[in-house]
Every structure is written in structure tokens, then in C-alpha cells.
Design a protein around this motif. Sequence first.
Motif, mmCIF file in Angstrom:
data_model
loop_
_atom_site.group_PDB
_atom_site.id
_atom_site.type_symbol
_atom_site.label_atom_id
_atom_site.label_comp_id
_atom_site.label_asym_id
_atom_site.label_seq_id
_atom_site.Cartn_x
_atom_site.Cartn_y
_atom_site.Cartn_z
ATOM 1 N N PHE A 23 0.587 -1.126 -0.074
ATOM 2 C CA PHE A 23 0.144 -0.185 0.016
ATOM 3 C C PHE A 23 0.838 1.486 -0.531
ATOM 4 N N CYS A 24 0.513 2.623 -1.213
ATOM 5 C CA CYS A 24 1.245 3.188 -0.986
ATOM 6 C C CYS A 24 0.591 4.649 -0.590
ATOM 7 N N GLU A 25 -0.530 5.198 -1.708
ATOM 8 C CA GLU A 25 -1.617 6.270 -1.645
ATOM 9 C C GLU A 25 -2.795 5.886 -2.473
ATOM 10 N N PRO A 26 -3.837 6.109 -1.899
ATOM 11 C CA PRO A 26 -5.386 5.714 -2.651
ATOM 12 C C PRO A 26 -5.261 6.004 -4.121
ATOM 13 N N CYS A 27 -5.422 4.601 -4.708
ATOM 14 C CA CYS A 27 -5.685 4.921 -6.126
ATOM 15 C C CYS A 27 -6.833 3.835 -6.777
ATOM 16 N N GLU A 28 -7.052 3.869 -7.665
ATOM 17 C CA GLU A 28 -7.675 2.819 -7.674
ATOM 18 C C GLU A 28 -7.471 1.365 -7.596
ATOM 19 N N GLU A 29 -5.691 0.868 -8.118
ATOM 20 C CA GLU A 29 -5.464 -0.008 -7.727
ATOM 21 C C GLU A 29 -5.472 -0.948 -6.326
ATOM 22 N N GLU A 30 -5.692 -0.164 -5.223
ATOM 23 C CA GLU A 30 -5.068 -0.097 -4.480
ATOM 24 C C GLU A 30 -6.925 -0.200 -3.216
ATOM 25 N N ALA A 31 -8.336 0.458 -3.914
ATOM 26 C CA ALA A 31 -8.776 0.159 -3.960
ATOM 27 C C ALA A 31 -9.965 -1.595 -3.878
ATOM 28 N N ARG A 32 -9.042 -1.558 -5.461
ATOM 29 C CA ARG A 32 -9.650 -3.315 -6.374
ATOM 30 C C ARG A 32 -9.244 -4.327 -5.257
ATOM 31 N N MET A 33 -7.626 -4.069 -4.517
ATOM 32 C CA MET A 33 -7.343 -4.860 -3.840
ATOM 33 C C MET A 33 -8.126 -4.659 -2.114
ATOM 34 N N SER A 34 -8.023 -3.403 -1.862
ATOM 35 C CA SER A 34 -8.915 -3.964 -0.785
ATOM 36 C C SER A 34 -10.546 -5.015 -1.029
ATOM 37 N N ALA A 35 -10.948 -4.144 -2.066
ATOM 38 C CA ALA A 35 -12.064 -5.526 -1.906
ATOM 39 C C ALA A 35 -12.315 -6.666 -1.909
ATOM 40 N N MET A 36 -11.061 -7.034 -2.915
ATOM 41 C CA MET A 36 -10.542 -8.696 -3.107
ATOM 42 C C MET A 36 -10.359 -9.303 -1.467
ATOM 43 N N MET A 37 -9.081 -8.381 -1.127
ATOM 44 C CA MET A 37 -9.654 -8.337 0.130
ATOM 45 C C MET A 37 -10.470 -8.739 1.439
ATOM 46 N N ARG A 38 -11.284 -8.239 0.829
ATOM 47 C CA ARG A 38 -12.886 -8.294 1.832
ATOM 48 C C ARG A 38 -13.620 -9.564 1.540
ATOM 49 N N ALA A 39 -13.329 -9.622 0.582
ATOM 50 C CA ALA A 39 -14.029 -10.990 -0.686
ATOM 51 C C ALA A 39 -13.895 -12.149 0.104
ATOM 52 N N ILE A 40 -12.708 -11.822 0.593
ATOM 53 C CA ILE A 40 -11.609 -13.235 0.129
ATOM 54 C C ILE A 40 -11.737 -13.712 1.962
ATOM 55 N N PRO A 273 0.161 -12.014 -17.058
ATOM 56 C CA PRO A 273 -0.695 -12.082 -15.974
ATOM 57 C C PRO A 273 -0.354 -13.184 -14.841
ATOM 58 N N PHE A 274 -1.223 -12.594 -14.397
ATOM 59 C CA PHE A 274 -0.377 -13.788 -12.948
ATOM 60 C C PHE A 274 -1.802 -13.051 -11.858
ATOM 61 N N ALA A 275 -3.086 -13.760 -11.627
ATOM 62 C CA ALA A 275 -3.880 -13.499 -10.619
ATOM 63 C C ALA A 275 -2.992 -12.635 -8.838
ATOM 64 N N THR A 276 -3.873 -12.261 -8.646
ATOM 65 C CA THR A 276 -3.662 -12.242 -7.073
ATOM 66 C C THR A 276 -4.704 -12.602 -6.124
ATOM 67 N N GLY A 277 -4.206 -12.774 -4.969
ATOM 68 C CA GLY A 277 -5.256 -13.347 -3.901
ATOM 69 C C GLY A 277 -4.545 -14.147 -2.716
ATOM 70 N N ALA A 278 -4.775 -14.734 -1.998
ATOM 71 C CA ALA A 278 -3.721 -14.862 -0.956
ATOM 72 C C ALA A 278 -3.615 -16.323 -0.894
ATOM 73 N N ARG A 279 -3.419 -16.770 0.049
ATOM 74 C CA ARG A 279 -3.142 -18.831 1.009
ATOM 75 C C ARG A 279 -3.356 -19.056 2.107
ATOM 76 N N VAL A 280 -3.836 -19.689 1.787
ATOM 77 C CA VAL A 280 -5.011 -20.196 3.362
ATOM 78 C C VAL A 280 -4.655 -20.938 4.038
ATOM 79 N N ILE A 281 -4.052 -21.468 5.153
ATOM 80 C CA ILE A 281 -4.026 -22.445 6.119
ATOM 81 C C ILE A 281 -4.608 -22.980 7.516
#
Length: 320
Positions: A23-40, A273-281
Motif C-alpha cells: 500500500f502506498c496511496e489511495p488509487c483505483e488499484e488499491e481500492a480493488r485490492m482492498s475489495a478483493m481482500m474483503r471478499a476473500i 498475467p498472474f492473478a492476485t489472491g491469498a494463501r489459506v492455511i
Amino acid sequence: MRKQLHFKGDGTFKIVQFTDTEFCEPCEEEARMSAMMRAILEAERPDLVVYTGDVIASNKSPDPVQAFRDAVAVPEELQIPWAAVFGNHDSEAPDFTREQLHKLQLVHKFCYAKPDPPGVHGSGNYVLELLDGHHLPAATLYFLDTGSYSPLVHHGVGYYDWIRRTQIDWYTRTSHQLTANHGGSPLPSLGFFHIPLPEYSDIWDFTICYGQKLERLICAPPLNTGFFAAMVEMGDIMGTFVGHDHGNDFWGTLHGIRLCYGRTTRNAYLNQPFATGARVIQLTEGQRSFDTWLHLEDGTIIRDQPKHMPEGRAPQISLS
């Protein structure tokens, strides 16, 4: 009240690993990343979120403190326990230290990280216990600071930093005490840090792995200070989880320890292309094993990663 983590009533404990969010400063990419984190997080409903370094890109941020708050805003808003270790980009900004960052995470309501032990190198070295239904320790999570860049550049040793001797000594002392408290049986444990150990190169070259390696090099430190050997000797850590190399998500097993990459949460520096996401343990109470899978931005769950056969040949050891 002291913050404490517990296995759920069904005997499981789930962790979502986010890594290299930068994270650096508010932008469209960071808003999308936050939305992805919330969905996961809403889909997985974990018991703990772990950030494995490069939580922020401090040298690119006009306000590193706010960038960190933005990075952890989702688990804070969802009231999910979380903890972080730091990477090389977290403290690159002038006059912004890892110590400041660690103190910053500790003031958050749902952060379960702990203050640093005295006399141990780095910032963000701590251990968390997972309690069973009888409120007794049943598993442990170790968090270690792998630093940023080599302090020995002027001596010809460049590249990335490494886990230092005081950290290894702290880990072995802590592990020994926890094992003694558990009747001499090592507690099932996991380790979290940012920069991969040199052994991550060994498992890709010499063992069967599962997952992808899209980075040309594995960016491990140039010095091997023996942390992996200490884990083998102590017999508690079953798996380690790192970030740092954004294009890698593979895992492999060496001497009984599964060395795992997370799945990058921000597609920085990759030219493909490399889809972003998370690892779950997921841990299960009373078992010396864990399950792990990937949860991608589009909701895809990957439990069976592609098999990779070793490209090198392990050295032959003579006992004569």
C-alpha cells in the motif's frame, strides 16, 4: 484483557496470508485490492490474518502511517485478528523505521502481534500460542523479521538481509521452553517471515514442488545462518510461509518441513498475467499437519497446484 487465539469448537484454526500488498496511496488499484481482500475474508472467515511483509511501499508513499492503516483496514473493519511481519519495502522511507511500524501495528484493536523480546535483532519477532478447548497451548505461530538489505555491502556481501544469530537463539530458547511446558513434545508450529530462506532454492532445484516459479531467481539472502537447521533440530515448525518473490507461489518439503510461498496480493513488478489472491492455511487441533490452498481474486480456489519435477540433482553424500 489479554488477546488470545483459540481453536474453534470444530477443532480447526484458519489463517489467511496476504503478502506484498505494498500500500502506498489511495488509487483505483488499491481500492480493488482492498475489495478483493474483503471478499476473500468474508468467504474464508479466518481466525487470523497474517501479512508476510512489504505491507506498504514506504518510499513511494507521501504518508507511510496512513498507508499502513489502509493496508490493515479490512481485517480491522471485519474485526478479524491479524498480525504482520515486515519486508524490505516497509522501512525504505527516510526517517521511518521498522520499530515505528511495529509500534504502529500494536496500537490497532484487532492486531495480535506482540512487543519485541529484548536483545533480539530486528523488529517484529514474536510468538503466538493457539489454545485448545481446555485453554492450554495446542499450537504455536512464530513470526520473524528477515530485515531488508545486506548490512555488509561494503564487505562484498550484497543483496538481501538474513535472520540473525540472536533471532535463532530466541527461537530455540522459546521452542525449548514451549516443548518443556508441553511435556517434552514439540507443539505443532508454523513460521512466518518475508524473505525466503536459501533452502527455498534447494527445494525447487532438488525436490518435487507444487506451484509456480515465475521469478527468474529466488531472492534469498546470500548467507545461510542456519535457521532452517534450527527448525529441524527443534522439531516443532511444520511449515514456513514467505512472500517477497511476487511471481512464486510454490511449496515443497525438505527434511519434513514444508517451505511455502504465499500468493501475491498485489501484482507488482510482474510483466505477465498472474492473478492476485491469498494463501489459506488450516490447522486441526491435535494434528501435526496442516492443509493449505490458494484463494484468487476471481473466487477460484486452487487446492492442487501443478507438480514441478526437480531440475537439478541433489549432491551425493558418502558415508565412508
